[in-house]
Design a protein around this motif. Structure first.
Motif, PDB file in Angstrom:
ATOM      1  N   SER A   6       0.848  -1.186   0.000  1.00  0.00           N
ATOM      2  CA  SER A   6       0.000   0.000   0.000  1.00  0.00           C
ATOM      3  C   SER A   6       0.886   1.239   0.000  1.00  0.00           C
ATOM      4  N   GLY A   7       0.270   2.393  -0.184  1.00  0.00           N
ATOM      5  CA  GLY A   7       1.001   3.644  -0.088  1.00  0.00           C
ATOM      6  C   GLY A   7       1.339   4.293  -1.407  1.00  0.00           C
ATOM      7  N   GLY A   8       0.995   3.657  -2.506  1.00  0.00           N
ATOM      8  CA  GLY A   8       1.259   4.275  -3.794  1.00  0.00           C
ATOM      9  C   GLY A   8       0.369   5.478  -4.022  1.00  0.00           C
ATOM     10  N   GLY A   9       0.644   6.181  -5.088  1.00  0.00           N
ATOM     11  CA  GLY A   9      -0.147   7.357  -5.410  1.00  0.00           C
ATOM     12  C   GLY A   9       0.558   8.214  -6.421  1.00  0.00           C
ATOM     13  N   LEU A  10       0.164   9.462  -6.449  1.00  0.00           N
ATOM     14  CA  LEU A  10       0.710  10.420  -7.401  1.00  0.00           C
ATOM     15  C   LEU A  10       1.663  11.355  -6.679  1.00  0.00           C
ATOM     16  N   ALA A  11       2.824  11.577  -7.270  1.00  0.00           N
ATOM     17  CA  ALA A  11       3.798  12.508  -6.713  1.00  0.00           C
ATOM     18  C   ALA A  11       4.410  13.317  -7.844  1.00  0.00           C
ATOM     19  N   GLN A  12       4.908  14.473  -7.501  1.00  0.00           N
ATOM     20  CA  GLN A  12       5.618  15.275  -8.492  1.00  0.00           C
ATOM     21  C   GLN A  12       7.089  14.890  -8.504  1.00  0.00           C
ATOM     22  N   ALA A  91       5.533   3.257 -12.027  1.00  0.00           N
ATOM     23  CA  ALA A  91       5.393   1.816 -12.212  1.00  0.00           C
ATOM     24  C   ALA A  91       4.416   1.269 -11.174  1.00  0.00           C
ATOM     25  N   VAL A  92       4.052   0.025 -11.345  1.00  0.00           N
ATOM     26  CA  VAL A  92       3.366  -0.704 -10.280  1.00  0.00           C
ATOM     27  C   VAL A  92       4.448  -1.356  -9.433  1.00  0.00           C
ATOM     28  N   TYR A  93       4.391  -1.119  -8.146  1.00  0.00           N
ATOM     29  CA  TYR A  93       5.393  -1.639  -7.228  1.00  0.00           C
ATOM     30  C   TYR A  93       4.824  -2.846  -6.476  1.00  0.00           C
ATOM     31  N   VAL A 117       2.483   3.664  -8.505  1.00  0.00           N
ATOM     32  CA  VAL A 117       3.193   4.915  -8.230  1.00  0.00           C
ATOM     33  C   VAL A 117       3.308   5.674  -9.539  1.00  0.00           C
ATOM     34  N   THR A 118       2.840   6.902  -9.532  1.00  0.00           N
ATOM     35  CA  THR A 118       2.904   7.743 -10.714  1.00  0.00           C
ATOM     36  C   THR A 118       3.622   9.043 -10.360  1.00  0.00           C
ATOM     37  N   VAL A 119       4.660   9.344 -11.116  1.00  0.00           N
ATOM     38  CA  VAL A 119       5.444  10.549 -10.862  1.00  0.00           C
ATOM     39  C   VAL A 119       5.295  11.478 -12.058  1.00  0.00           C
ATOM     40  N   SER A 120       4.798  12.658 -11.814  1.00  0.00           N
ATOM     41  CA  SER A 120       4.590  13.619 -12.892  1.00  0.00           C
ATOM     42  C   SER A 120       5.785  14.564 -12.975  1.00  0.00           C
ATOM     43  N   SER A 121       6.051  15.010 -14.180  1.00  0.00           N
ATOM     44  CA  SER A 121       7.198  15.908 -14.390  1.00  0.00           C
ATOM     45  C   SER A 121       6.815  17.360 -14.193  1.00  0.00           C
TER      46      SER A 121
END
Length: 121
Positions: A6-12, A91-93, A117-121
């Motif tokens: 758990s704990g994934g999400g969107l981050a910059q 990615a999916v972790y 986990v999704t990291v936006s630029s």
């Protein structure tokens, strides 16, 4: 063993996230806990691993110095602290157990469900 990430999400980009993996039903085959990730269209790759009893840690070169794996034996939880995130970390972790130190999915004893986990630029 049962594993629940758990704990994934969107981050910059440049931001941080912390993943957790709840571990239950440990057996003598579960000597190592690992994090893998799989980006869309790519193969699943090793991210980090920790020897459960001794706490010895290993990292993929791509995350060394940015990610930290740890474990709490009292609560049977494995963590992945991810700092200085990059878009290519998207990615999916997955957390996974193994009986030996590994860097490929071969040898994994059990997989948990992944967390995105999704990291936006």
């Amino acid at each position: 063993v049962q594993l629940q990430a758990s704990g994934g999400g969107l981050a910059q980009a440049g931001g941080s996230l912390r993943l957790s993996c709840a571990v239950s039903g440990l057996t003598t085959s579960d000597n190592f806990m690992n994090w893998f990730r799989q980006a869309a269209g790519k193969e699943r790759e090793f991210v980090a691993g920790i020897k459960w009893r001794e706490g010895i840690k290993r990292y993929a070169d791509s995350v060394k110095g940015r990610f930290t794996i740890s474990r709490d034996s009292a609560t049977n939880t494995v963590y992945l602290r991810m700092n200085s995130l990059k878009p290519e970390d998207t990615a999916v972790y997955y957390c996974a157990s193994s009986s030996e130190a590994i860097t490929t999915p071969v040898g994994i004893v059990s997989w948990g469900r992944g967390t995105q986990v999704t990291v936006s630029s």
